[in-house]
Scaffold this motif. Structure first.
Motif, PDB file in Angstrom:
ATOM      1  N   ILE A 167       0.835  -1.198   0.000  1.00 14.99           N
ATOM      2  CA  ILE A 167       0.000   0.000   0.000  1.00 14.99           C
ATOM      3  C   ILE A 167       0.869   1.248   0.000  1.00 14.99           C
ATOM      4  O   ILE A 167       1.820   1.356   0.765  1.00 14.99           O
ATOM      5  N   TYR A 168       0.517   2.179  -0.867  1.00 20.15           N
ATOM      6  CA  TYR A 168       1.194   3.472  -0.932  1.00 20.15           C
ATOM      7  C   TYR A 168       0.158   4.576  -0.906  1.00 20.15           C
ATOM      8  O   TYR A 168      -0.981   4.389  -1.357  1.00 20.15           O
ATOM      9  N   TYR A 169       0.560   5.727  -0.405  1.00 19.07           N
ATOM     10  CA  TYR A 169      -0.306   6.893  -0.338  1.00 19.07           C
ATOM     11  C   TYR A 169       0.309   8.003  -1.161  1.00 19.07           C
ATOM     12  O   TYR A 169       1.491   8.320  -1.009  1.00 19.07           O
ATOM     13  N   VAL A 170      -0.491   8.586  -2.043  1.00 17.32           N
ATOM     14  CA  VAL A 170      -0.056   9.743  -2.806  1.00 17.32           C
ATOM     15  C   VAL A 170      -0.561  10.964  -2.034  1.00 17.32           C
ATOM     16  O   VAL A 170      -1.773  11.133  -1.870  1.00 17.32           O
ATOM     17  N   LEU A 171       0.378  11.774  -1.553  1.00 21.52           N
ATOM     18  CA  LEU A 171       0.056  12.914  -0.701  1.00 21.52           C
ATOM     19  C   LEU A 171       0.199  14.220  -1.467  1.00 21.52           C
ATOM     20  O   LEU A 171       1.046  14.333  -2.359  1.00 21.52           O
ATOM     21  N   PHE A 172      -0.590  15.208  -1.072  1.00 22.47           N
ATOM     22  CA  PHE A 172      -0.616  16.494  -1.769  1.00 22.47           C
ATOM     23  C   PHE A 172      -0.536  17.635  -0.763  1.00 22.47           C
ATOM     24  O   PHE A 172      -1.076  17.537   0.341  1.00 22.47           O
ATOM     25  N   PRO A 173       0.087  18.751  -1.164  1.00 21.27           N
ATOM     26  CA  PRO A 173       0.219  19.883  -0.246  1.00 21.27           C
ATOM     27  C   PRO A 173      -1.072  20.672  -0.068  1.00 21.27           C
ATOM     28  O   PRO A 173      -1.249  21.347   0.935  1.00 21.27           O
ATOM     29  N   HIS A 187      -6.809  13.707  -8.510  1.00 26.68           N
ATOM     30  CA  HIS A 187      -7.862  12.687  -8.495  1.00 26.68           C
ATOM     31  C   HIS A 187      -8.591  12.645  -9.828  1.00 26.68           C
ATOM     32  O   HIS A 187      -8.859  11.572 -10.381  1.00 26.68           O
ATOM     33  N   HIS A 188      -8.889  13.803 -10.365  1.00 25.39           N
ATOM     34  CA  HIS A 188      -9.563  13.883 -11.664  1.00 25.39           C
ATOM     35  C   HIS A 188      -8.715  13.203 -12.754  1.00 25.39           C
ATOM     36  O   HIS A 188      -9.235  12.405 -13.543  1.00 25.39           O
ATOM     37  N   LEU A 189      -7.423  13.488 -12.778  1.00 20.63           N
ATOM     38  CA  LEU A 189      -6.548  12.905 -13.801  1.00 20.63           C
ATOM     39  C   LEU A 189      -6.413  11.393 -13.639  1.00 20.63           C
ATOM     40  O   LEU A 189      -6.419  10.649 -14.627  1.00 20.63           O
ATOM     41  N   VAL A 190      -6.293  10.940 -12.410  1.00 22.49           N
ATOM     42  CA  VAL A 190      -6.158   9.499 -12.167  1.00 22.49           C
ATOM     43  C   VAL A 190      -7.459   8.782 -12.526  1.00 22.49           C
ATOM     44  O   VAL A 190      -7.437   7.698 -13.116  1.00 22.49           O
ATOM     45  N   GLU A 191      -8.597   9.392 -12.203  1.00 19.52           N
ATOM     46  CA  GLU A 191      -9.895   8.815 -12.598  1.00 19.52           C
ATOM     47  C   GLU A 191      -9.966   8.665 -14.119  1.00 19.52           C
ATOM     48  O   GLU A 191     -10.373   7.617 -14.624  1.00 19.52           O
ATOM     49  N   GLU A 192      -9.590   9.720 -14.834  1.00 16.02           N
ATOM     50  CA  GLU A 192      -9.633   9.687 -16.303  1.00 16.02           C
ATOM     51  C   GLU A 192      -8.718   8.615 -16.880  1.00 16.02           C
ATOM     52  O   GLU A 192      -9.018   8.042 -17.919  1.00 16.02           O
ATOM     53  N   SER A 193      -7.594   8.365 -16.216  1.00  9.33           N
ATOM     54  CA  SER A 193      -6.621   7.396 -16.731  1.00  9.33           C
ATOM     55  C   SER A 193      -7.073   5.953 -16.513  1.00  9.33           C
ATOM     56  O   SER A 193      -6.529   5.036 -17.129  1.00  9.33           O
ATOM     57  N   GLY A 194      -8.027   5.753 -15.607  1.00  9.86           N
ATOM     58  CA  GLY A 194      -8.517   4.404 -15.344  1.00  9.86           C
ATOM     59  C   GLY A 194      -7.684   3.616 -14.341  1.00  9.86           C
ATOM     60  O   GLY A 194      -7.931   2.434 -14.135  1.00  9.86           O
ATOM     61  N   ILE A 195      -6.714   4.263 -13.705  1.00 14.89           N
ATOM     62  CA  ILE A 195      -5.891   3.575 -12.707  1.00 14.89           C
ATOM     63  C   ILE A 195      -6.728   3.333 -11.455  1.00 14.89           C
ATOM     64  O   ILE A 195      -7.366   4.250 -10.941  1.00 14.89           O
ATOM     65  N   LYS A 196      -6.720   2.108 -10.967  1.00  6.18           N
ATOM     66  CA  LYS A 196      -7.490   1.782  -9.767  1.00  6.18           C
ATOM     67  C   LYS A 196      -6.830   2.414  -8.549  1.00  6.18           C
ATOM     68  O   LYS A 196      -5.606   2.355  -8.392  1.00  6.18           O
ATOM     69  N   HIS A 197      -7.654   3.015  -7.712  1.00  3.66           N
ATOM     70  CA  HIS A 197      -7.172   3.704  -6.521  1.00  3.66           C
ATOM     71  C   HIS A 197      -8.335   3.871  -5.561  1.00  3.66           C
ATOM     72  O   HIS A 197      -9.478   3.605  -5.913  1.00  3.66           O
ATOM     73  N   ARG A 198      -8.019   4.327  -4.360  1.00  2.00           N
ATOM     74  CA  ARG A 198      -9.054   4.684  -3.388  1.00  2.00           C
ATOM     75  C   ARG A 198      -8.716   6.056  -2.838  1.00  2.00           C
ATOM     76  O   ARG A 198      -7.557   6.402  -2.672  1.00  2.00           O
ATOM     77  N   VAL A 199      -9.748   6.819  -2.543  1.00  2.00           N
ATOM     78  CA  VAL A 199      -9.584   8.100  -1.863  1.00  2.00           C
ATOM     79  C   VAL A 199      -9.709   7.820  -0.376  1.00  2.00           C
ATOM     80  O   VAL A 199     -10.704   7.255   0.069  1.00  2.00           O
ATOM     81  N   ILE A 245       1.246   6.673 -12.011  1.00  2.00           N
ATOM     82  CA  ILE A 245       0.726   7.885 -11.366  1.00  2.00           C
ATOM     83  C   ILE A 245       1.781   8.976 -11.327  1.00  2.00           C
ATOM     84  O   ILE A 245       1.476  10.148 -11.566  1.00  2.00           O
ATOM     85  N   THR A 246       3.017   8.601 -11.071  1.00  2.00           N
ATOM     86  CA  THR A 246       4.108   9.585 -11.082  1.00  2.00           C
ATOM     87  C   THR A 246       4.190  10.279 -12.438  1.00  2.00           C
ATOM     88  O   THR A 246       4.290  11.506 -12.516  1.00  2.00           O
ATOM     89  N   ASN A 247       4.121   9.515 -13.514  1.00  2.00           N
ATOM     90  CA  ASN A 247       4.191  10.102 -14.854  1.00  2.00           C
ATOM     91  C   ASN A 247       3.026  11.055 -15.116  1.00  2.00           C
ATOM     92  O   ASN A 247       3.212  12.151 -15.648  1.00  2.00           O
ATOM     93  N   ILE A 248       1.826  10.648 -14.746  1.00  2.00           N
ATOM     94  CA  ILE A 248       0.635  11.482 -14.976  1.00  2.00           C
ATOM     95  C   ILE A 248       0.736  12.794 -14.203  1.00  2.00           C
ATOM     96  O   ILE A 248       0.486  13.878 -14.755  1.00  2.00           O
ATOM     97  N   LEU A 249       1.106  12.714 -12.939  1.00  2.00           N
ATOM     98  CA  LEU A 249       1.127  13.915 -12.099  1.00  2.00           C
ATOM     99  C   LEU A 249       2.289  14.847 -12.442  1.00  2.00           C
ATOM    100  O   LEU A 249       2.144  16.066 -12.388  1.00  2.00           O
TER     101      LEU A 249
END
Length: 75
Positions: A8-14, A23-35, A60-64
Motif C-alpha cells: 500500500i502506498y499513499y499519494v500525498l498532496f500539499p 484525483h480527476h486525472l487518475v480517474e480519467e486514466s482508469g488507474i485503480k485507486h481509493r480516496v 501515477i508519477t508520470n501522470i502527475l
C-alpha cells in the motif's frame, strides 16, 4: 479493491486543490485507486490522499509530473 498491507502506498498532496486535480486525472486514466484520509503519521497537510498499490506508482508519477502537480508517494 483489496491491498496487501506491504503493497500500500499513499499519494500525498500539499493542498486540497492539488488533490482534486490529481484525483480527476487518475480517474480519467482508469488507474485503480481509493480516496482515503491521510494517516496522521504521514502528513498533516491536505488531509486526503490516493491509496494505490506499488505497481501503480510509476504510472501515477508520470501522470502527475506531466500535469505539474506537486505530490509525494509514501508507504
Amino acid at each position: 479493491m483489496t491491498y496487501s498491507a506491504d503493497n500500500i502506498y499513499y499519494v500525498l498532496f500539499p493542498t486540497t486543490r492539488s488533490f482534486i486535480r490529481a484525483h480527476h486525472l487518475v480517474e480519467e486514466s482508469g488507474i485503480k485507486h481509493r480516496v482515503v484520509s491521510v494517516p496522521d503519521h504521514l502528513s498533516s497537510e491536505c488531509g486526503m490522499s490516493l491509496q494505490i498499490t506499488g505497481n501503480q506508482c510509476d504510472s501515477i508519477t508520470n501522470i502527475l509530473r506531466e500535469a505539474q502537480i506537486n505530490f509525494e508517494i509514501q508507504s
